[in-house]
Design an enzyme around this catalytic site. Structure first.
Site, PDB file in Angstrom:
ATOM      1  N   ASP A  37     -53.948  -1.744  25.872  1.00  0.00           N
ATOM      2  CA  ASP A  37     -53.108  -0.669  25.355  1.00  0.00           C
ATOM      3  C   ASP A  37     -52.781   0.355  26.436  1.00  0.00           C
ATOM      4  OD1 ASP A  37     -55.747   0.110  25.458  1.00  0.00           O
ATOM      5  OD2 ASP A  37     -55.797   1.049  23.483  1.00  0.00           O
ATOM      6  N   CYS A  72     -63.710   4.700  26.466  1.00  0.00           N
ATOM      7  CA  CYS A  72     -64.088   4.947  27.849  1.00  0.00           C
ATOM      8  C   CYS A  72     -64.403   6.425  28.039  1.00  0.00           C
ATOM      9  CB  CYS A  72     -62.949   4.536  28.786  1.00  0.00           C
ATOM     10  SG  CYS A  72     -62.335   2.859  28.521  1.00  0.00           S
ATOM     11  N   SER A 108     -65.963   3.841  10.509  1.00  0.00           N
ATOM     12  CA  SER A 108     -66.716   4.815   9.716  1.00  0.00           C
ATOM     13  C   SER A 108     -65.824   5.417   8.640  1.00  0.00           C
ATOM     14  CB  SER A 108     -67.276   5.927  10.611  1.00  0.00           C
ATOM     15  OG  SER A 108     -66.312   6.941  10.808  1.00  0.00           O
ATOM     16  N   GLY A 109     -66.435   6.115   7.694  1.00  0.00           N
ATOM     17  CA  GLY A 109     -65.703   6.733   6.599  1.00  0.00           C
ATOM     18  C   GLY A 109     -65.448   8.209   6.787  1.00  0.00           C
ATOM     19  N   VAL A 122     -78.747   2.886   7.623  1.00  0.00           N
ATOM     20  CA  VAL A 122     -80.046   3.265   8.164  1.00  0.00           C
ATOM     21  C   VAL A 122     -80.932   3.697   7.003  1.00  0.00           C
ATOM     22  CG1 VAL A 122     -79.298   5.643   8.632  1.00  0.00           C
ATOM     23  CG2 VAL A 122     -81.249   4.691   9.876  1.00  0.00           C
TER      24      VAL A 122
END
Length: 665
Positions: free
Chosen positions: A109, A2, A388-389, A315
């Protein structure tokens, strides 16, 4: 995920409708962070207004709406983030509340956090929470506002005063600067003291923002303000509730893991658990897959826990030099994921360039912002959450400097300083483009990992740091985009000493010190800013499994000789990955998320560049040395060196100035 914003005035609001108009404007400025719903709450008697934009991830019902009140009525919260262990926290609260079991309105949460704040207090709750977050919490009993940020700084939070002083002060806060700028009292004066470091590193580092008097809450910190602070126009100092330095020391003191096989198992267990927590969502979820070690390890451990094919995204670019999509597709095929290669053209990236000052709010010149923003934009067409890494390089030693700096310094320190200076002059006597030509001619005889696309630039960078008086200064040089930023500033501007750019920390060897510096600075101020703004611009939530306290702990129990082993960085991560993916699919030169910036500035971006470098444009930022900037541009056009990154920092600053029009002192 958010966005939050709000303000606290020095006294009771005498114009309620004006306050509501102000908060609506601030919320509208960050609609992209939460397009699903919005809400605000105010207490006119104290001049407080909280605003929230919601991207629904957990508990999609109205029970997750914010700002949210605690069941006891004491707290009101605007929360941005995810608490991955919130169900465990609920179980602990329920076990402790044997006299009165909590009555939950939903399963968000945010509600869990509020109950924990009421039961345990603020700092104890933050210590128990595992996640990424920024939050604003109003304590109705104590009449205090507490801002808090997650351990690693994944989610942003800006704050500061606006107004004329004691009699007319308003405290503003929000997830992005554009929310603060939407307040009617916003002043927006340029913080010129941030420019040298920006030109050096390509980002605005540390607590400062690009605007005077507006700050970033540091990672792992909280800030508590009372109305007395507002009336006195005085900001208290942030308090650290978690420290990466202290956590690293604690991991080391627990005992080193010296058995390589055991080390691999511990890392796989911690990372797998972290990934499992981050796979919980009530909306479609996937992962970025570049084909590199970090993202491939994340996807491999995701797929190992999933009951159906994980959705993965890469990509592909029309410039083959910068296209890793075939490698990603091969790994996806081996793992059995549901893979999508998102076809991006150079034109798409170029069309994005004018939007960067709006997306990033501050000048930001890591050019991988373009492919990162594109992959986020295209991924959002399929899922709402992506793993993601990021963070693997900082925790496990993945940057070339982690290997090279100790080796270089070991040799450099044996040479007298005059000899090093002479060697530097010799190296710089050959233009960088001539070195590149030599690499093209002779590089075929070298191992693939040693074929450097910007060989000349790296040699010139080496020449510039040969005079380093310490290993600390050497690291500062190789981690800078521009080694001499003061030359681009007008007037007599003394260059900051390289030794002063990073603090000295006791108890760490040279490699560990570099990893910690990259974690505290490069990752926080560059990598995580890039990922957050790029993803949230498309309303995509990105989760980072490497940034978990247990993964951090496991990584810091490993001695440097296990992280950097057999002449390679991230040795442990490689071994984890080899358990799932054949070695031959992984071993290739580290490419990074690069774009052909040199060519673009001379070609399709030349008109945009020369417009920004016009005399009139440069007059808008008189602190820049226009003569030096033009000299750099002409050298770039004539291919007399690799100056694209230095130019990109200047161009992003000028583009930002044109968009934001900051006041000058």
């Amino acid at each position: 995920m958010c966005g939050l914003t709000g303000f606290l005035s020095s006294g009771a609001s005498d114009d309620f409708q004006a306050s509501i108009r102000a908060i609506r404007g601030m919320m509208d400025a960050i609609t992209h962070r939460g397009p699903d719903s919005d809400g605000h709450w105010s207490d006119e008697t104290v001049g407080l207004v909280l605003g929230h934009r919601r991207l629904s991830i957990l508990d999609l019902t109205p029970a997750g709406h914010q700002p949210m009140h605690s069941a006891c009525g004491r707290y009101v919260i605007a929360f941005n983030g995810e608490i991955y262990n919130h169900l465990d926290i609920r179980k602990k609260l329920e076990a402790e509340s044997w006299k009165k079991t909590p009555v939950w309105r939903g399963h968000s949460d945010t509600e869990t956090l509020l109950a924990a704040f009421a039961a345990w207090g603020i700092e104890a709750t933050l210590q128990a929470a595992v996640g990424m977050f920024a939050t604003a919490l109003w304590d109705r009993k104590e009449q205090t506002l507490t801002l808090a940020r997650d351990r690693f700084g994944e989610k942003p939070l800006y704050y500061g005063f606006t107004g004329k002083g004691l009699s007319d002060s308003t405290f503003l806060f929000g997830s992005e600067l554009k929310a603060l700028a939407a307040h009617p009292q916003w002043q927006g004066e340029l913080e010129t003291g941030a420019l040298e470091n920006y030109l050096r590193f390509g980002c605005v580092r540390g607590k400062q923002s690009i605007f005077r008097g507006i700050f970033k809450l540091p990672p792992g910190s909280l800030l508590t303000l009372s109305r007395d602070h507002i009336k006195a126009y005085r900001l208290p100092e942030p308090v650290q509730w978690w420290s990466a330095e202290q956590a690293a020391h604690a991991a080391i003191q627990q005992g080193r893991i010296t058995d390589p096989s055991y080390a691999v198992g511990q890392v796989e267990q911690a990372l797998g658990q972290s990934i499992g927590q981050r796979m919980i969502a009530d909306v479609p979820l996937g992962a970025f897959l570049s084909g590199g070690i970090d993202s491939s390890a994340v996807v491999a451990l995701m797929q190992a826990q999933a009951s159906r094919p994980v959705r993965t995204f890469s990509v592909g670019f029309d410039d083959r030099r910068y296209d890793e999509s075939a490698h990603a597709a091969a790994i996806a095929e081996h793992l059995g994921t549901e893979h999508v290669t998102l076809k991006a053209t150079s034109r798409m990236a170029l069309d994005l360039v004018p939007r960067l000052p709006e997306i990033y709010d501050e000048p930001f010149a890591d050019s991988s912002q373009l492919p990162t923003t594109l992959v986020a934009q295209l991924t959002r067409e399929h899922v709402t959450v992506a793993l993601s890494g990021d963070g693997g390089d900082e925790l496990f030693g993945g940057y070339n400097r982690h290997l090279w700096v100790p080796r270089l310094w070991d040799k450099l320190k044996r040479m007298p300083l005059p000899a090093r200076r002479a060697l530097a002059v010799s190296l710089k006597s050959i233009p960088s483009h001539a070195y590149d030509r030599m690499m093209q001619l002779g590089g075929k005889a070298l191992p693939s990992r040693l074929r450097l696309r910007t060989f000349g630039e790296k040699l010139h960078k080496l020449a510039a740091v040969l005079e380093s008086p310490s290993q600390q200064a050497l690291f500062a040089g190789v981690s800078s985009m521009n080694r001499a930023p003061a030359t681009l500033l007008a007037g007599n501007h003394p260059e900051a000493k390289a030794d002063a750019l990073y603090p000295v920390l006791a108890g760490f060897d040279s490699v560990e010190w570099m990893l910690l510096m990259d974690t505290l600075h490069y990752m926080v101020d560059d990598v995580l800013v890039k990922v957050d703004r790029a993803s949230m611009a498309s309303s995509l939530e990105v989760r980072v499994p490497f940034l978990d306290p247990e993964v951090f702990h496991a990584a810091w129990r490993l001695p440097p000789e296990i992280k950097l082993r057999e002449g390679q960085g991230k040795w442990v991560l490689r071994q984890v990955l080899y358990r799932h993916v054949p070695r031959e699919l992984i071993e290739r030169p580290k490419m990074g998320f690069a774009i052909p910036l040199d060519d673009w500035l001379r070609g399709p971006l030349r008109e945009w560049t020369e417009d920004l470098l016009s005399s009139q444009s440069l007059k808008e930022l008189p602190m820049l040395d226009a003569k030096q900037v033009h000299k750099l541009w002409q050298a770039h056009l004539k291919r007399q060196g690799h100056y694209a990154q230095q130019l990109w920092t200047v161009l992003q600053l000028l583009a930002w100035q044109r968009k934001w029009r900051p006041r000058l002192a």
